[in-house]
Scaffold this active site. Structure first.
Site, PDB file in Angstrom:
ATOM      1  N   ASP A  59       1.452   4.340   6.130  1.00 37.79           N
ATOM      2  CA  ASP A  59       0.365   2.623   5.970  1.00 37.79           C
ATOM      3  C   ASP A  59       1.397   2.224   6.928  1.00 37.79           C
ATOM      4  O   ASP A  59       2.257   2.664   8.107  1.00 37.79           O
ATOM      5  CB  ASP A  59       1.282   1.768   4.762  1.00 37.79           C
ATOM      6  CG  ASP A  59       0.240   2.625   3.535  1.00 37.79           C
ATOM      7  OD1 ASP A  59      -0.622   2.591   3.627  1.00 37.79           O
ATOM      8  OD2 ASP A  59       1.001   1.315   2.168  1.00 37.79           O
ATOM      9  N   HIS A  63      -0.682  -3.254   7.388  1.00 33.38           N
ATOM     10  CA  HIS A  63      -0.950  -3.638   6.103  1.00 33.38           C
ATOM     11  C   HIS A  63      -0.527  -4.116   5.001  1.00 33.38           C
ATOM     12  O   HIS A  63      -0.973  -4.854   4.601  1.00 33.38           O
ATOM     13  CB  HIS A  63      -0.974  -2.199   5.403  1.00 33.38           C
ATOM     14  CG  HIS A  63      -1.157  -1.907   4.304  1.00 33.38           C
ATOM     15  ND1 HIS A  63      -2.778  -2.322   3.180  1.00 33.38           N
ATOM     16  CD2 HIS A  63      -0.747  -0.956   2.838  1.00 33.38           C
ATOM     17  CE1 HIS A  63      -2.589  -1.847   2.050  1.00 33.38           C
ATOM     18  NE2 HIS A  63      -1.317  -1.331   1.617  1.00 33.38           N
ATOM     19  N   HIS A 165       6.572  -2.917  -0.374  1.00 38.27           N
ATOM     20  CA  HIS A 165       6.034  -2.672   1.222  1.00 38.27           C
ATOM     21  C   HIS A 165       6.890  -3.863   1.992  1.00 38.27           C
ATOM     22  O   HIS A 165       6.931  -3.947   2.828  1.00 38.27           O
ATOM     23  CB  HIS A 165       5.134  -3.250   0.516  1.00 38.27           C
ATOM     24  CG  HIS A 165       4.022  -2.527   0.726  1.00 38.27           C
ATOM     25  ND1 HIS A 165       3.445  -1.354  -0.633  1.00 38.27           N
ATOM     26  CD2 HIS A 165       3.054  -1.216   1.181  1.00 38.27           C
ATOM     27  CE1 HIS A 165       2.746  -0.496  -0.723  1.00 38.27           C
ATOM     28  NE2 HIS A 165       2.288   0.161   0.803  1.00 38.27           N
ATOM     29  N   GLU A 177       2.051   7.858   1.690  1.00 35.46           N
ATOM     30  CA  GLU A 177       1.362   7.632  -0.187  1.00 35.46           C
ATOM     31  C   GLU A 177       0.412   8.918  -0.004  1.00 35.46           C
ATOM     32  O   GLU A 177      -0.423   9.738   0.568  1.00 35.46           O
ATOM     33  CB  GLU A 177       1.019   6.658   0.048  1.00 35.46           C
ATOM     34  CG  GLU A 177       2.255   5.271   0.024  1.00 35.46           C
ATOM     35  CD  GLU A 177       1.694   4.264  -0.669  1.00 35.46           C
ATOM     36  OE1 GLU A 177       1.829   3.092  -0.427  1.00 35.46           O
ATOM     37  OE2 GLU A 177       0.213   3.661   0.422  1.00 35.46           O
TER      38      GLU A 177
END
Length: 213
Positions: A59, A63, A165, A177
């Site tokens: 990410d 994001h 996050h 991930e």
């Protein structure tokens, strides 16, 4: 690949294909052929469409932060180097500190990957395990720069606040991930999982591998 290489290198990336699971509503992988080998054409050329969150991926701050950097602008250093694989198999909905405390030592590397599945599922798992935000905070306090997980998200699939996050946003951590850690014993390895230099993307697929130290 030689037998020696097979013993010392672990591919921790899931296969990417049309049936690869994606977050509900996300863009699955698809491929079409633009050119095929035949009379007058010496090569096969394809076009692919996919979310950058398909398969093993990194990410970008973009994001989870509207002002965050795209994946092509992030430093590559966190994605390359010594890491620790910690087993917290069947830990439940959240990886709490008690699930990983057994593997936290003074020489903890700057990269931590947590295995939660006994065997990674071939279909979407709406009950995936995620990191408790307090766990991410404590890892950051110990100098961890990258966290990884063998599920599709470091937050619960139903979360709208994305608390973990937000912790990595605040602490400037990087994340991997959708890793596959089924065959990886707990311990320390060299991680190699470089994202593509996508200048406007919110994430990037990676070919994540671990190498014995």
């Amino acid at each position: 690949m030689t037998a020696d290489t097979q013993r010392t290198l672990w591919d921790i990336s899931p296969a990417i294909h049309a049936a690869a699971p994606v977050f509900p509503g996300d863009t699955p992988y698809s491929q079409q052929w633009c050119a095929t080998i035949g009379p007058g054409c010496p090569v096969n050329v394809s076009a692919i469409t996919l979310s950058p969150h398909v398969g093993a991926h990194a990410d970008a701050p973009l994001h989870y932060d509207p002002q965050g950097a795209a994946i092509g602008a992030v430093d590559l250093a966190p994605f390359l180097g010594r890491c620790r694989v910690i087993h917290a198999i069947d830990c439940g909905p959240l990886i709490e500190w008690r699930h990983i405390a057994h593997a936290i030592t003074p020489d903890l590397p700057a990269r931590v990957l947590v295995r939660t599945y006994q065997q990674a599922p071939a279909t979407w798992d709406g009950a995936l395990a995620a990191y408790a935000p307090e766990t991410v905070q404590r890892l950051a306090d110990l100098g961890v720069q990258l966290i990884g997980i063998d599920t599709a998200s470091i937050d619960p699939a139903s979360s709208k606040t994305l608390d973990s996050h937000q912790v990595i946003r605040q602490r400037n951590l990087r994340v991997l991930e959708n890793l596959v850690l089924d065959a990886v014993p707990a311990g320390d390895y060299e991680l190699i999982a470089l994202p593509l230099k996508l200048t406007e993307a919110d994430a990037s697929p990676v070919r994540a591998v671990l190498r014995a130290l």
